[in-house]
Design a protein around this motif. Structure first.
Motif, PDB file in Angstrom:
ATOM      1  N   GLN A  86      -8.741 -15.665  -5.454  1.00 30.73           N
ATOM      2  CA  GLN A  86      -8.637 -14.344  -6.081  1.00 30.73           C
ATOM      3  C   GLN A  86      -9.200 -13.211  -5.228  1.00 30.73           C
ATOM      4  O   GLN A  86      -8.856 -12.053  -5.444  1.00 30.73           O
ATOM      5  N   ASP A  87     -10.077 -13.538  -4.283  1.00 32.75           N
ATOM      6  CA  ASP A  87     -10.725 -12.513  -3.460  1.00 32.75           C
ATOM      7  C   ASP A  87     -10.141 -12.584  -2.042  1.00 32.75           C
ATOM      8  O   ASP A  87     -10.629 -13.331  -1.186  1.00 32.75           O
ATOM      9  N   ASN A  88      -9.109 -11.792  -1.790  1.00 32.87           N
ATOM     10  CA  ASN A  88      -8.437 -11.830  -0.496  1.00 32.87           C
ATOM     11  C   ASN A  88      -9.348 -11.386   0.651  1.00 32.87           C
ATOM     12  O   ASN A  88      -9.257 -11.903   1.770  1.00 32.87           O
ATOM     13  N   ILE A  89     -10.225 -10.439   0.379  1.00 31.75           N
ATOM     14  CA  ILE A  89     -11.139  -9.967   1.433  1.00 31.75           C
ATOM     15  C   ILE A  89     -12.098 -11.077   1.835  1.00 31.75           C
ATOM     16  O   ILE A  89     -12.335 -11.324   3.019  1.00 31.75           O
ATOM     17  N   LEU A  90     -12.652 -11.774   0.846  1.00 39.77           N
ATOM     18  CA  LEU A  90     -13.535 -12.912   1.131  1.00 39.77           C
ATOM     19  C   LEU A  90     -12.791 -13.970   1.940  1.00 39.77           C
ATOM     20  O   LEU A  90     -13.307 -14.464   2.960  1.00 39.77           O
ATOM     21  N   ALA A  91     -11.581 -14.330   1.498  1.00 35.22           N
ATOM     22  CA  ALA A  91     -10.810 -15.374   2.186  1.00 35.22           C
ATOM     23  C   ALA A  91     -10.511 -14.973   3.628  1.00 35.22           C
ATOM     24  O   ALA A  91     -10.637 -15.795   4.551  1.00 35.22           O
ATOM     25  N   ASP A  92     -10.129 -13.715   3.840  1.00 40.29           N
ATOM     26  CA  ASP A  92      -9.812 -13.258   5.202  1.00 40.29           C
ATOM     27  C   ASP A  92     -11.052 -13.275   6.091  1.00 40.29           C
ATOM     28  O   ASP A  92     -10.983 -13.663   7.273  1.00 40.29           O
ATOM     29  N   ASN A  93     -12.202 -12.853   5.557  1.00 38.73           N
ATOM     30  CA  ASN A  93     -13.435 -12.859   6.346  1.00 38.73           C
ATOM     31  C   ASN A  93     -13.864 -14.279   6.703  1.00 38.73           C
ATOM     32  O   ASN A  93     -14.279 -14.551   7.840  1.00 38.73           O
ATOM     33  N   ILE A  94     -13.777 -15.170   5.721  1.00 36.62           N
ATOM     34  CA  ILE A  94     -14.125 -16.582   5.971  1.00 36.62           C
ATOM     35  C   ILE A  94     -13.205 -17.163   7.042  1.00 36.62           C
ATOM     36  O   ILE A  94     -13.653 -17.868   7.965  1.00 36.62           O
ATOM     37  N   SER A  95     -11.910 -16.877   6.949  1.00 37.67           N
ATOM     38  CA  SER A  95     -10.942 -17.390   7.922  1.00 37.67           C
ATOM     39  C   SER A  95     -11.269 -16.915   9.331  1.00 37.67           C
ATOM     40  O   SER A  95     -11.297 -17.706  10.281  1.00 37.67           O
ATOM     41  N   ALA A  96     -11.511 -15.619   9.472  1.00 32.68           N
ATOM     42  CA  ALA A  96     -11.768 -15.047  10.796  1.00 32.68           C
ATOM     43  C   ALA A  96     -13.063 -15.595  11.401  1.00 32.68           C
ATOM     44  O   ALA A  96     -13.104 -15.957  12.580  1.00 32.68           O
ATOM     45  N   ARG A  97     -14.114 -15.659  10.588  1.00 31.59           N
ATOM     46  CA  ARG A  97     -15.396 -16.152  11.113  1.00 31.59           C
ATOM     47  C   ARG A  97     -15.316 -17.643  11.442  1.00 31.59           C
ATOM     48  O   ARG A  97     -15.891 -18.093  12.437  1.00 31.59           O
ATOM     49  N   GLY A  98     -14.625 -18.415  10.598  1.00 31.55           N
ATOM     50  CA  GLY A  98     -14.485 -19.839  10.860  1.00 31.55           C
ATOM     51  C   GLY A  98     -13.723 -20.113  12.135  1.00 31.55           C
ATOM     52  O   GLY A  98     -14.096 -20.987  12.932  1.00 31.55           O
ATOM     53  N   LEU A  99     -12.637 -19.379  12.357  1.00 28.89           N
ATOM     54  CA  LEU A  99     -11.862 -19.533  13.593  1.00 28.89           C
ATOM     55  C   LEU A  99     -12.711 -19.207  14.816  1.00 28.89           C
ATOM     56  O   LEU A  99     -12.691 -19.935  15.819  1.00 28.89           O
ATOM     57  N   GLU A 100     -13.485 -18.143  14.734  1.00 26.20           N
ATOM     58  CA  GLU A 100     -14.348 -17.768  15.853  1.00 26.20           C
ATOM     59  C   GLU A 100     -15.383 -18.850  16.144  1.00 26.20           C
ATOM     60  O   GLU A 100     -15.670 -19.157  17.301  1.00 26.20           O
ATOM     61  N   ARG A 101     -15.913 -19.453  15.081  1.00 31.47           N
ATOM     62  CA  ARG A 101     -16.944 -20.480  15.283  1.00 31.47           C
ATOM     63  C   ARG A 101     -16.388 -21.714  15.997  1.00 31.47           C
ATOM     64  O   ARG A 101     -16.994 -22.215  16.938  1.00 31.47           O
TER      65      ARG A 101
END
Length: 350
Positions: free
Chosen positions: A312-327
Motif C-alpha cells: 500500500q505504501d509505494n514510497i516505502l516500497a521504492d525506497n526499500i528497493s533502491a537501498r536493497g539494490l545498492e547494498r
C-alpha cells in the motif's frame, strides 16, 4: 602442478548451496586461476547420487595421492551433506592437505547436538577439528566453527549475487516466495498471512515457487478460500525467477531457519522490496528495516501487516528497493566476492 579443489553440489542441482557454486562458476571460478570444481552431488535417484559421490571421491583421492591438491574447499551443511563430504575431508587429512570448511544451512548446531549419537558426534567433531580455515555466513555459525575448529582461521564470508539483467519492473499486488515448500520455510505461515492481506487487497495473488509437496498447501488454500489466488509453479529456473521478480509487489521469505539465503539476495538484486523473518543473517542483511522489513518468525499478524504496508505504501516500497539494490551491489556482487575468495586462498597457501 597443484590446484585448489572446491567440492559441493552440482551447479545444476536445486538449493542455495548449488546457487552459490553456480554463480561463482558462471563468473570465472576455475577459468585459468589455479582452481577447479568437482561436483559431489546431483539431483536424481539414489543410484545416480551415489554414483556421482563415488566418482568424485575417486577423482579427489587420486589428485590427493599425486600431491596435486594445495587446498580442499568443502561446501558443507548438515545431514547427508555432511556425511557425503566426510570421506573427502578424511582423505585430505590423511594426505596432509589443508581443508577449508564453508558452512551452509541454518541448523548445523542442532545437527551436531541433537541429531547425532555419541560415536557419530565424536567423528563429526574430529573431522571439523582439523580444518585449516572456515567460512561462515552468520555470526552464530562463526562462533560454532571457532568452538569446534580451534586451530582454524574463521571469518564471515558473503554469498555472491550476480547482477540481474535489466528487466523493466512492473510490480503489481503479487507476493512471491521462492524456496522449498516445507513448514521450516514458513510457507504455511505465509498462506495464513496472505488470507489477511487478500481480505484488504482482493487483487493480491500469492506465488509459491519451489519443489516439495504442494498438496498440503493446496488443501489449506482451499480451506481458506484462497485457491483461485494461489499459484504453485513448482521449481523454477533462473530465467523464470527473474520474470517473477520483475512483477512481484513484495518478495517474502518467512523462514524459521536460514543462514544467508540466496533467494533473498537475488530478490534485492532484482529490485524487489522484501519482507523476511529475523533469522540467521537476515536481520543484519536488511539492517532491521533499512533494506527490507524484518518480522519475528512465526508471527502471522506482523507478517501480514508488513506485507500489506509494502503493497500500500509505494514510497516505502521504492525506497526499500533502491537501498536493497545498492547494498547487494556494494557488498555481495559476485566479482567482489570472487576477488576476496582468491585473496583468501593466497593467504592460506602462504
Amino acid at each position: 602442478m597443484k590446484s585448489i579443489v572446491m567440492i559441493g553440489p552440482s551447479p545444476a542441482s536445486r538449493g542455495g548451496m548449488a546457487s552459490v557454486i553456480a554463480t561463482l562458476l558462471a563468473h570465472g571460478y576455475g577459468n585459468g586461476d589455479g582452481c577447479r570444481f568437482i561436483a559431489t552431488q546431483v539431483d536424481g535417484s539414489r543410484a545416480r547420487k551415489a554414483g556421482r559421490a563415488l566418482a568424485a571421491l575417486a577423482q579427489v583421492a587420486g589428485l590427493l595421492a599425486l600431491g596435486r591438491v594445495a587446498l580442499l574447499h568443502v561446501h558443507l551443511a548438515s545431514g547427508a551433506s555432511f556425511w557425503r563430504k566426510a570421506a573427502f575431508i578424511g582423505a585430505a587429512r590423511l594426505a596432509g592437505c589443508p581443508v577449508l570448511i564453508h558452512l551452509h544451512g541454518g541448523q548445523f548446531a542442532q545437527f551436531l547436538d541433537q541429531r547425532l549419537g555419541r560415536r557419530r558426534r565424536r567423528l563429526a567433531l574430529a573431522l571439523l577439528a582439523g580444518a585449516r580455515a572456515g567460512f561462515a555466513l552468520t555470526r552464530a555459525s562463526a562462533a560454532l566453527l571457532r568452538e569446534h575448529c580451534p586451530q582454524a582461521e574463521i571469518e564471515l564470508f558473503p554469498n555472491p549475487v550476480a547482477p540481474a539483467p535489466s528487466l523493466p519492473r512492473a510490480p503489481g499486488a503479487n507476493l512471491l516466495f521462492v524456496g522449498r515448500l516445507e513448514a521450516g520455510k514458513g510457507v504455511f505461515d505465509l498462506l495464513h498471512a496472505f488470507a489477511r492481506v487478500h481480505a484488504a487487497r482482493p487483487d493480491a495473488r500469492l506465488v509459491l515457487a519451489g519443489d516439495g509437496d504442494a498438496r498440503p498447501l493446496e488443501a489449506l488454500a482451499e480451506k481458506l478460500g484462497l485457491l483461485d489466488s494461489l499459484s504453485l509453479p513448482g521449481w523454477i529456473d533462473a530465467e523464470q525467477r527473474r520474470a517473477l521478480l520483475a512483477t512481484a509487489g513484495v518478495f517474502v521469505l518467512p523462514s524459521h531457519h536460514e543462514q544467508l539465503p540466496m533467494s533473498l539476495l537475488e530478490a534485492m538484486a532484482a529490485g524487489a522490496p522484501v519482507v523476511a523473518t529475523d533469522v540467521g543473517a537476515i536481520g543484519e542483511l536488511l539492517a532491521h528495516g533499512r533494506y527490507g522489513t524484518v518480522v519475528p518468525p512465526g508471527d502471522i499478524d506482523k507478517l501480514a501487516a508488513a506485507i500489506l504496508k509494502m503493497l500500500q505504501d509505494n514510497i516505502l516500497a521504492d525506497n526499500i528497493s533502491a537501498r536493497g539494490l545498492e547494498r547487494v551491489q556494494s557488498e555481495y556482487h559476485v566479482e567482489k566476492v570472487l576477488a576476496r575468495l582468491r585473496r583468501r586462498y593466497e593467504e592460506l597457501l602462504q
